[in-house]
Design an enzyme around this catalytic site. Sequence first.
Site, PDB file in Angstrom:
ATOM      1  N   PRO A 104       0.826  -1.212   0.000  1.00  0.00           N
ATOM      2  CA  PRO A 104       0.000   0.000   0.000  1.00  0.00           C
ATOM      3  C   PRO A 104       0.863   1.266   0.000  1.00  0.00           C
ATOM      4  CG  PRO A 104      -0.142  -1.114   2.135  1.00  0.00           C
ATOM      5  CD  PRO A 104       0.689  -1.991   1.238  1.00  0.00           C
ATOM      6  N   GLY A 108       3.903   3.810   5.264  1.00  0.00           N
ATOM      7  CA  GLY A 108       5.087   3.433   6.041  1.00  0.00           C
ATOM      8  C   GLY A 108       5.590   2.040   5.732  1.00  0.00           C
ATOM      9  N   GLY A 110       7.117   1.290   2.838  1.00  0.00           N
ATOM     10  CA  GLY A 110       8.254   1.375   1.923  1.00  0.00           C
ATOM     11  C   GLY A 110       7.892   1.286   0.451  1.00  0.00           C
ATOM     12  N   SER A 111       6.651   1.683   0.085  1.00  0.00           N
ATOM     13  CA  SER A 111       6.238   1.485  -1.320  1.00  0.00           C
ATOM     14  C   SER A 111       7.143   2.238  -2.295  1.00  0.00           C
ATOM     15  CB  SER A 111       4.779   1.881  -1.525  1.00  0.00           C
ATOM     16  OG  SER A 111       4.620   3.254  -1.301  1.00  0.00           O
ATOM     17  N   SER A 112       7.584   3.456  -1.940  1.00  0.00           N
ATOM     18  CA  SER A 112       8.393   4.224  -2.909  1.00  0.00           C
ATOM     19  C   SER A 112       9.748   3.548  -3.120  1.00  0.00           C
ATOM     20  CB  SER A 112       8.556   5.678  -2.464  1.00  0.00           C
ATOM     21  OG  SER A 112       9.234   5.745  -1.238  1.00  0.00           O
ATOM     22  N   ALA A 113      10.367   3.070  -2.050  1.00  0.00           N
ATOM     23  CA  ALA A 113      11.651   2.376  -2.206  1.00  0.00           C
ATOM     24  C   ALA A 113      11.460   1.038  -2.909  1.00  0.00           C
ATOM     25  CB  ALA A 113      12.295   2.158  -0.834  1.00  0.00           C
ATOM     26  N   ALA A 114      10.329   0.370  -2.618  1.00  0.00           N
ATOM     27  CA  ALA A 114      10.101  -0.956  -3.218  1.00  0.00           C
ATOM     28  C   ALA A 114       9.919  -0.849  -4.728  1.00  0.00           C
ATOM     29  CB  ALA A 114       8.887  -1.621  -2.575  1.00  0.00           C
ATOM     30  N   ASP A 155      14.755   2.340   4.218  1.00  0.00           N
ATOM     31  CA  ASP A 155      13.720   1.752   3.346  1.00  0.00           C
ATOM     32  C   ASP A 155      14.348   1.142   2.100  1.00  0.00           C
ATOM     33  OD1 ASP A 155      12.087   2.857   5.207  1.00  0.00           O
ATOM     34  OD2 ASP A 155      10.756   3.867   3.792  1.00  0.00           O
TER      35      ASP A 155
HETATM   36  C1  MEV Z   1      10.519   5.799   7.079  1.00  0.00           C
HETATM   37  O1  MEV Z   1      10.065   4.508   6.694  1.00  0.00           O
HETATM   38  C2  MEV Z   1      11.620   5.710   8.101  1.00  0.00           C
HETATM   39  C3  MEV Z   1      12.110   7.046   8.650  1.00  0.00           C
HETATM   40  O2  MEV Z   1      13.063   6.730   9.672  1.00  0.00           O
HETATM   41  C4  MEV Z   1      12.751   7.912   7.597  1.00  0.00           C
HETATM   42  C5  MEV Z   1      14.089   7.383   7.111  1.00  0.00           C
HETATM   43  O3  MEV Z   1      14.659   6.483   7.723  1.00  0.00           O
HETATM   44  O4  MEV Z   1      14.547   7.896   6.075  1.00  0.00           O
HETATM   45  C6  MEV Z   1      10.987   7.831   9.300  1.00  0.00           C
END
Ligand code: MEV
Length: 320
Positions: A104, A108, A110-114, A155
């Site tokens: 999703p 949080g 990690g969709s953009s990195a994934a 991420d």
């Molecule tokens: C985001 O998934 C994790 C954070 O610690 C940001 C980061 O590590 O870049 C909030």
Amino acid sequence: MEREHLKPLFHAGHGVACGKFILIGEHSVVYGEPAIAMPLHSVRMSARVAHGAPEHWFESELYQGPLARLPAPLAGVKAAIEACLEELGERPEGLHFIIESEVPTERGMGSSAAVAGAVVRALFDLYRRPLDRDTLFALVQVSERIAHGNPSGLDAVATSAAAPIHFQRGEFRDLPIALTGVFVIADTGVKGGTRQTVADLGARFAAERSEVEPRILRLGRLTEEARVCLADDRPARLGELMNEAHAQLATLDISSPELDRLVEAALAHGALGAKLTGGGRGGCMVALCTDAEAASVVAEALLASGARQTWIHRFEEDPA
Ligand code: MEV
């Protein structure tokens, strides 16, 4: 006949990455403290790429159209594709990307990195070139810098990792895990804003350093103790550490009423510990339970308390 002639005419590249959850250390990791993150291999991100489109073309649930007109939330992926082609020394025309995601967006996980990780792997596969961990990390970070402004890199590593990782200042290593507990991850259904929460905490750090810095350092120490709990199978203590991490993050204004409600519901239904996970102020939370049965009770309670979706994660079942 040369082996070269036996190559199929149309080779498609394929790359896979996955969702992730941060067990502990989000936000403090941006300040050089350690963090622990778990790849969620059951929540898949898949990218395919082939030659043959009239112009570079991108298809995903969020957008279908020319790569040149990718909307702002995907701008990082476009930059990662350009950096990747540069790295490969290729200047193709008409690449066709197809993304299939179970991760999703803006929760949080990690969709953009994934998506960047899957696309980079697909391009290296298309050109049949080996890809090492450091190059993958550097290329995904190109995307993450655009998506998040000041990403720690956590991420980028976690969404392409084979195993749980310990991460600090760009260095990552696989973690030994003996934990028998089971994690439940729940989505509040509210979009998180990692870029905003990271920026807000940065501003607060600058303005109120004497108040914020000890909390960041404390989150780092909780993370180091969590590492020992994972290796020594100490779920009860790990739960306490998660509870304290949530309290610290809430004091730093990273939580939200929806996250607090789910954390309370998990604890009221037998979880050993619970906390927000990822960027916060929306997105997901994670609870630790003693076993699969306790985890399904907690997952039910979370859904009854407003969670949009839940995932259950146990190490021995993770299809790496
Ligand atoms: C985001 O998934 C994790 C954070 O610690 C940001 C980061 O590590 O870049 C909030």
